[in-house]
Design a protein around this motif. Structure first.
Motif, PDB file in Angstrom:
ATOM      1  N   ILE A  46      29.709  40.787  47.142  1.00 57.85           N
ATOM      2  CA  ILE A  46      27.839  40.841  46.473  1.00 57.85           C
ATOM      3  C   ILE A  46      28.075  40.470  45.196  1.00 57.85           C
ATOM      4  CG2 ILE A  46      26.154  43.246  46.041  1.00 57.85           C
ATOM      5  CD1 ILE A  46      27.571  44.513  48.286  1.00 57.85           C
ATOM      6  N   PHE A  47      27.099  39.556  45.121  1.00 57.99           N
ATOM      7  CA  PHE A  47      27.468  38.944  43.937  1.00 57.99           C
ATOM      8  C   PHE A  47      25.887  38.772  43.152  1.00 57.99           C
ATOM      9  CE2 PHE A  47      26.837  34.932  41.669  1.00 57.99           C
ATOM     10  CZ  PHE A  47      28.381  34.116  41.372  1.00 57.99           C
ATOM     11  N   VAL A  48      25.960  38.985  41.813  1.00 60.40           N
ATOM     12  CA  VAL A  48      24.573  39.262  41.058  1.00 60.40           C
ATOM     13  C   VAL A  48      24.651  37.637  40.077  1.00 60.40           C
ATOM     14  CG1 VAL A  48      23.244  40.129  38.856  1.00 60.40           C
ATOM     15  CG2 VAL A  48      24.342  41.624  40.821  1.00 60.40           C
ATOM     16  N   THR A  49      23.176  36.887  40.036  1.00 60.58           N
ATOM     17  CA  THR A  49      23.337  35.970  39.371  1.00 60.58           C
ATOM     18  C   THR A  49      21.725  35.846  39.491  1.00 60.58           C
ATOM     19  OG1 THR A  49      23.147  33.091  39.460  1.00 60.58           O
ATOM     20  CG2 THR A  49      23.043  34.446  41.858  1.00 60.58           C
ATOM     21  N   HIS A  50      22.084  34.667  38.113  1.00 60.16           N
ATOM     22  CA  HIS A  50      20.352  34.342  37.686  1.00 60.16           C
ATOM     23  C   HIS A  50      19.721  32.825  38.180  1.00 60.16           C
ATOM     24  CE1 HIS A  50      20.195  37.487  34.167  1.00 60.16           C
ATOM     25  NE2 HIS A  50      19.167  37.477  34.836  1.00 60.16           N
ATOM     26  N   GLN A 106      38.581  33.418  33.517  1.00 58.52           N
ATOM     27  CA  GLN A 106      37.818  34.811  34.953  1.00 58.52           C
ATOM     28  C   GLN A 106      38.946  34.292  36.615  1.00 58.52           C
ATOM     29  OE1 GLN A 106      35.881  37.190  35.392  1.00 58.52           O
ATOM     30  NE2 GLN A 106      34.197  36.437  33.791  1.00 58.52           N
ATOM     31  N   ARG A 107      39.229  33.246  36.353  1.00 63.17           N
ATOM     32  CA  ARG A 107      39.773  33.132  37.888  1.00 63.17           C
ATOM     33  C   ARG A 107      41.020  34.324  38.045  1.00 63.17           C
ATOM     34  NH1 ARG A 107      41.836  27.472  39.009  1.00 63.17           N
ATOM     35  NH2 ARG A 107      41.422  27.465  36.295  1.00 63.17           N
ATOM     36  N   VAL A 108      41.672  34.673  36.753  1.00 62.36           N
ATOM     37  CA  VAL A 108      43.029  36.109  36.640  1.00 62.36           C
ATOM     38  C   VAL A 108      41.991  37.502  36.571  1.00 62.36           C
ATOM     39  CG1 VAL A 108      43.999  37.001  35.695  1.00 62.36           C
ATOM     40  CG2 VAL A 108      44.020  34.644  34.621  1.00 62.36           C
ATOM     41  N   SER A 109      41.019  37.443  36.387  1.00 63.30           N
ATOM     42  CA  SER A 109      40.211  38.555  36.548  1.00 63.30           C
ATOM     43  C   SER A 109      39.446  38.814  38.327  1.00 63.30           C
ATOM     44  CB  SER A 109      38.678  38.913  36.090  1.00 63.30           C
ATOM     45  OG  SER A 109      37.766  39.746  36.188  1.00 63.30           O
ATOM     46  N   ILE A 110      38.699  37.496  38.341  1.00 66.10           N
ATOM     47  CA  ILE A 110      39.542  37.837  40.299  1.00 66.10           C
ATOM     48  C   ILE A 110      40.454  38.277  41.029  1.00 66.10           C
ATOM     49  CG2 ILE A 110      38.544  36.405  42.375  1.00 66.10           C
ATOM     50  CD1 ILE A 110      36.097  34.817  40.706  1.00 66.10           C
ATOM     51  N   ALA A 111      41.285  37.714  40.463  1.00 66.92           N
ATOM     52  CA  ALA A 111      42.706  37.546  41.655  1.00 66.92           C
ATOM     53  C   ALA A 111      42.768  39.148  41.098  1.00 66.92           C
ATOM     54  CB  ALA A 111      43.990  36.647  40.813  1.00 66.92           C
ATOM     55  N   ARG A 112      42.880  39.514  40.096  1.00 66.30           N
ATOM     56  CA  ARG A 112      42.963  41.464  39.558  1.00 66.30           C
ATOM     57  C   ARG A 112      42.392  42.332  40.667  1.00 66.30           C
ATOM     58  NH1 ARG A 112      41.711  42.977  33.779  1.00 66.30           N
ATOM     59  NH2 ARG A 112      40.274  42.483  34.767  1.00 66.30           N
ATOM     60  N   ALA A 113      41.007  41.687  40.828  1.00 65.60           N
ATOM     61  CA  ALA A 113      40.152  42.571  41.856  1.00 65.60           C
ATOM     62  C   ALA A 113      40.577  42.428  43.310  1.00 65.60           C
ATOM     63  CB  ALA A 113      38.823  41.968  41.506  1.00 65.60           C
ATOM     64  N   LEU A 114      40.814  41.185  43.199  1.00 64.80           N
ATOM     65  CA  LEU A 114      41.387  41.260  45.073  1.00 64.80           C
ATOM     66  C   LEU A 114      43.140  41.526  44.876  1.00 64.80           C
ATOM     67  CD1 LEU A 114      40.743  37.678  45.489  1.00 64.80           C
ATOM     68  CD2 LEU A 114      39.570  39.305  46.319  1.00 64.80           C
ATOM     69  N   ALA A 115      43.461  41.821  44.037  1.00 58.54           N
ATOM     70  CA  ALA A 115      45.084  42.707  43.846  1.00 58.54           C
ATOM     71  C   ALA A 115      45.386  44.064  45.487  1.00 58.54           C
ATOM     72  CB  ALA A 115      46.205  42.542  42.823  1.00 58.54           C
ATOM     73  N   PHE A 116      44.618  44.899  44.979  1.00 57.63           N
ATOM     74  CA  PHE A 116      45.097  46.058  45.792  1.00 57.63           C
ATOM     75  C   PHE A 116      43.512  46.157  46.842  1.00 57.63           C
ATOM     76  CE2 PHE A 116      40.801  46.611  42.692  1.00 57.63           C
ATOM     77  CZ  PHE A 116      39.673  47.235  42.929  1.00 57.63           C
ATOM     78  N   GLU A 117      43.849  44.742  46.958  1.00 55.44           N
ATOM     79  CA  GLU A 117      42.973  44.257  48.538  1.00 55.44           C
ATOM     80  C   GLU A 117      41.843  45.248  49.142  1.00 55.44           C
ATOM     81  OE1 GLU A 117      47.054  44.235  51.034  1.00 55.44           O
ATOM     82  OE2 GLU A 117      47.259  42.812  50.213  1.00 55.44           O
ATOM     83  N   PRO A 118      40.795  45.203  48.648  1.00 60.55           N
ATOM     84  CA  PRO A 118      39.852  46.129  48.681  1.00 60.55           C
ATOM     85  C   PRO A 118      38.838  45.332  49.820  1.00 60.55           C
ATOM     86  CG  PRO A 118      39.078  44.707  46.932  1.00 60.55           C
ATOM     87  CD  PRO A 118      40.551  44.439  46.712  1.00 60.55           C
ATOM     88  N   ASP A 119      37.944  46.022  50.736  1.00 60.41           N
ATOM     89  CA  ASP A 119      37.070  45.581  51.328  1.00 60.41           C
ATOM     90  C   ASP A 119      36.123  44.626  51.005  1.00 60.41           C
ATOM     91  OD1 ASP A 119      38.721  46.981  53.566  1.00 60.41           O
ATOM     92  OD2 ASP A 119      37.918  48.654  53.933  1.00 60.41           O
ATOM     93  N   LEU A 120      35.599  45.413  49.920  1.00 60.17           N
ATOM     94  CA  LEU A 120      34.149  44.874  49.003  1.00 60.17           C
ATOM     95  C   LEU A 120      34.540  44.217  47.880  1.00 60.17           C
ATOM     96  CD1 LEU A 120      31.251  44.886  49.491  1.00 60.17           C
ATOM     97  CD2 LEU A 120      31.050  47.224  48.322  1.00 60.17           C
ATOM     98  N   LEU A 121      33.523  43.139  47.215  1.00 63.11           N
ATOM     99  CA  LEU A 121      33.974  42.434  45.951  1.00 63.11           C
ATOM    100  C   LEU A 121      32.514  42.542  45.815  1.00 63.11           C
ATOM    101  CD1 LEU A 121      36.229  41.107  44.419  1.00 63.11           C
ATOM    102  CD2 LEU A 121      35.736  38.659  45.445  1.00 63.11           C
ATOM    103  N   LEU A 122      32.728  43.475  44.706  1.00 63.55           N
ATOM    104  CA  LEU A 122      31.309  43.131  43.487  1.00 63.55           C
ATOM    105  C   LEU A 122      31.895  42.025  42.259  1.00 63.55           C
ATOM    106  CD1 LEU A 122      31.082  46.744  43.807  1.00 63.55           C
ATOM    107  CD2 LEU A 122      30.159  45.231  44.794  1.00 63.55           C
ATOM    108  N   MET A 123      30.375  40.989  41.974  1.00 64.78           N
ATOM    109  CA  MET A 123      30.328  40.158  41.158  1.00 64.78           C
ATOM    110  C   MET A 123      29.529  40.079  40.340  1.00 64.78           C
ATOM    111  SD  MET A 123      33.057  37.277  43.594  1.00 64.78           S
ATOM    112  CE  MET A 123      34.164  37.013  41.699  1.00 64.78           C
TER     113      MET A 123
END
Length: 278
Positions: free
Chosen positions: A211-215, A163-180
């Motif tokens: 923005i983070f979705v959780t139960h 899951q940390r690899v997935s987060i690194a991939r989402a950050l790699a193109f340097e977006p302003d917004l992170l949706l989780m």
């Protein structure tokens, strides 16, 4: 049932274009899915503003529209009425400009690509030079604590590491917004606590809007600057709760009166939503 209101894209160089807009602004937003027997109201009259740099969690029972609302932000679902902007433009324009990174419930890594090549995949699609791809992959893998694991394959990593690899991939193109979307829901409690700490540190370092979705009430309160409590379907916003907790939060803050008070407010709001639904 009206179509979604059109959102103009600010012209380059126009007055106010240099003023950072809110990250997300939704007004009177509803989404209704057609069905054979009767339409399903997934979202109803959503009014929400998320400021740049905030960490906002959506919490509510299963089927309340948390993920649907995130998918609307990501231009993966289209509202049937109301309006929404992402970084001052339509969700479609924001998606085309790669304004957000999306982290799913499962890591969604390619088994035949090593960690480095999984992180570099969106950069390849963007057409960045090889040297830039490798530089960014190294930077963001190091940021999530996976420096030195570049040549490993997903099956050689634990679920938390994937899951940390997935987060690194989402950050790699340097977006302003992170949706989780419930990224830690399938992990054991010890791993989840560790990744919550790491995510909070990452947010403090990067200043990105999350923005983070959780139960999980505990997870929402620990991570967030604000918590959006949603009702059972049709998904409505019951309450938006501001957190008084400091940005730097050790895990043991969860035992403090301030933390417990916010958690209590979230729990009361969730119960009120179920009472209303009954």
């Amino acid at each position: 049932m009206s179509a979604i209101d059109p959102i103009p894209t600010p012209a380059s160089g126009s007055a106010g274009a240099d003023i950072a807009p809110d990250a997300v602004v939704a007004r009177n937003l509803s989404l209704i899915y057609p069905a054979a027997d009767k339409p399903v109201v997934a979202l109803s009259d959503i009014d929400l503003t998320i400021r740049r740099g905030e960490f906002v969690s959506f919490i509510g029972p299963s089927g309340c529209g948390k993920t649907t609302l995130m998918r609307v932000v990501a231009d993966l679902a289209t509202p049937t009425s109301g309006s929404i902007t992402v970084n001052g433009v339509s969700p479609h324009a924001a998606r085309l400009s790669r304004a957000y990174g999306y982290v799913f419930q499962a890591p969604a890594l390619y088994a035949w690509r090593n960690v480095q090549r999984n992180v570099m995949l969106p950069l390849e699609i963007m057409g960045l030079p090889v040297a830039e791809r490798r530089s960014r992959a190294a930077r963001y893998l190091d940021m999530v604590g996976l420096g030195g694991f570049e040549r490993k394959f997903p099956w050689q990593l634990s679920g938390g590491m994937q899951q940390r690899v997935s987060i690194a991939r989402a950050l790699a193109f340097e977006p302003d917004l992170l949706l989780m979307d419930e990224p830690f829901g399938a992990l054991d409690e010890i791993t989840r606590d560790h990744l919550n700490e790491q995510l909070l540190q990452l947010w403090n370092r990067t200043g990105k809007t999350v923005i983070f979705v959780t139960h999980s009430i505990s997870e929402a309160v620990y991570l967030s600057t604000r918590i959006v409590v949603m009702s059972p379907r049709p998904g409505r916003i019951l309450e938006i709760i501001d957190s008084p907790l400091p940005p730097q939060r050790p895990l043991d803050i969860r035992e403090t009166p301030a933390f417990l008070e916010v958690a209590h407010r979230v729990r009361v709001a969730l119960r009120a939503g179920h009472s209303y639904d009954d």
